[in-house]
Design a protein around this motif. Structure first.
Motif, PDB file in Angstrom:
ATOM      1  N   UNK A   1       0.972  -1.184  -0.135  1.00  0.00           N
ATOM      2  CA  UNK A   1       0.012  -0.079   0.102  1.00  0.00           C
ATOM      3  C   UNK A   1       0.818   1.277   0.001  1.00  0.00           C
ATOM      4  N   UNK A   2       2.141   1.107  -0.213  1.00  0.00           N
ATOM      5  CA  UNK A   2       2.813   2.403  -0.045  1.00  0.00           C
ATOM      6  C   UNK A   2       4.385   1.942  -1.146  1.00  0.00           C
ATOM      7  N   UNK A   3       4.837   3.066  -1.714  1.00  0.00           N
ATOM      8  CA  UNK A   3       5.899   3.022  -2.444  1.00  0.00           C
ATOM      9  C   UNK A   3       6.878   4.025  -1.967  1.00  0.00           C
ATOM     10  N   UNK A   4       8.196   3.787  -2.352  1.00  0.00           N
ATOM     11  CA  UNK A   4       9.237   4.735  -1.664  1.00  0.00           C
ATOM     12  C   UNK A   4       9.107   6.152  -2.534  1.00  0.00           C
ATOM     13  N   UNK A   5       8.990   7.304  -1.872  1.00  0.00           N
ATOM     14  CA  UNK A   5       9.072   8.480  -2.300  1.00  0.00           C
ATOM     15  C   UNK A   5      10.113   8.882  -3.449  1.00  0.00           C
TER      16      UNK A   5
END
Length: 195
Positions: free
Chosen positions: A141-145
């Protein structure tokens, strides 16, 4: 196309809507011709595009931006809004281009119509989520900025450094540098964060 200042009540709670005494002007009605032109330039169907709570949020944003309280947003209102958000040196050309996006004087109906037209071009939430999921191989549910920044600046319709900064200012990564793309997609398509 110029980027309108991001003004949403939740983002500006700590900002005084009238940052200086000079901005607290007496409310006076708009000239009759300007009022008629503005009312004729937008369809009332725009109100059916949003639910009542969304219309109320747009009304709050409009009221914050209408610094001189005359019922219309003009160049000076935009300049004052940018100043309240910390951007002092806005060029006249940029403000003029923003005002020219409207078919006439910007009253609330025109303001709502402009946002309705911009939101109509937004992809469905599922499409945007799918695009992010391609990069989320573990399904967290997230990716590296940093990864998203690099992709946004090098692929397709490339973002500028300033556009990436604006996005991360509105949707900051967590302390580990992760971007919650599910919340980002929800805000893009619904206009507010999930509770």
């Amino acid at each position: 196309m110029q980027a309108w200042p991001v003004v949403k009540p939740a983002f500006v709670e700590g900002i005084n809507a009238n940052p200086s005494p000079q901005l607290s002007r007496i409310k006076c009605p708009a000239p009759r011709r300007a009022r008629k032109k503005a009312e004729g330039g937008a369809s009332s169907n725009v109100f059916s595009m949003f639910d009542q709570s969304q219309i109320q949020e747009f009304k709050e944003a409009f009221t914050i931006m209408d610094q001189n309280r005359d019922g219309f947003i003009d160049k000076e209102d935009l300049r004052d809004t940018f100043a309240a958000l910390g951007r002092i040196n806005v060029k006249n050309e940029e403000l003029e281009a923003m005002v020219k996006e409207a078919p006439g004087p910007i009253n609330f109906t025109v303001f709502l119509t402009m946002f309705g037209e911009k939101l109509k071009g937004t992809d469905p939430e599922e499409t945007i989520l799918h695009a992010f999921k391609v990069f989320d191989t573990e399904g967290k549910g997230f990716v590296k900025a940093d990864f998203i920044k690099e992709k946004l600046m090098t692929q397709a319709d490339r973002f500028s450094e300033e556009e990436v900064k604006q996005m991360f200012a509105a949707f900051p990564p967590d302390v580990c540098g992760n971007l919650d793309y599910r919340n980002l997609c929800y805000v893009i398509t619904h206009g507010e964060e999930k509770d």
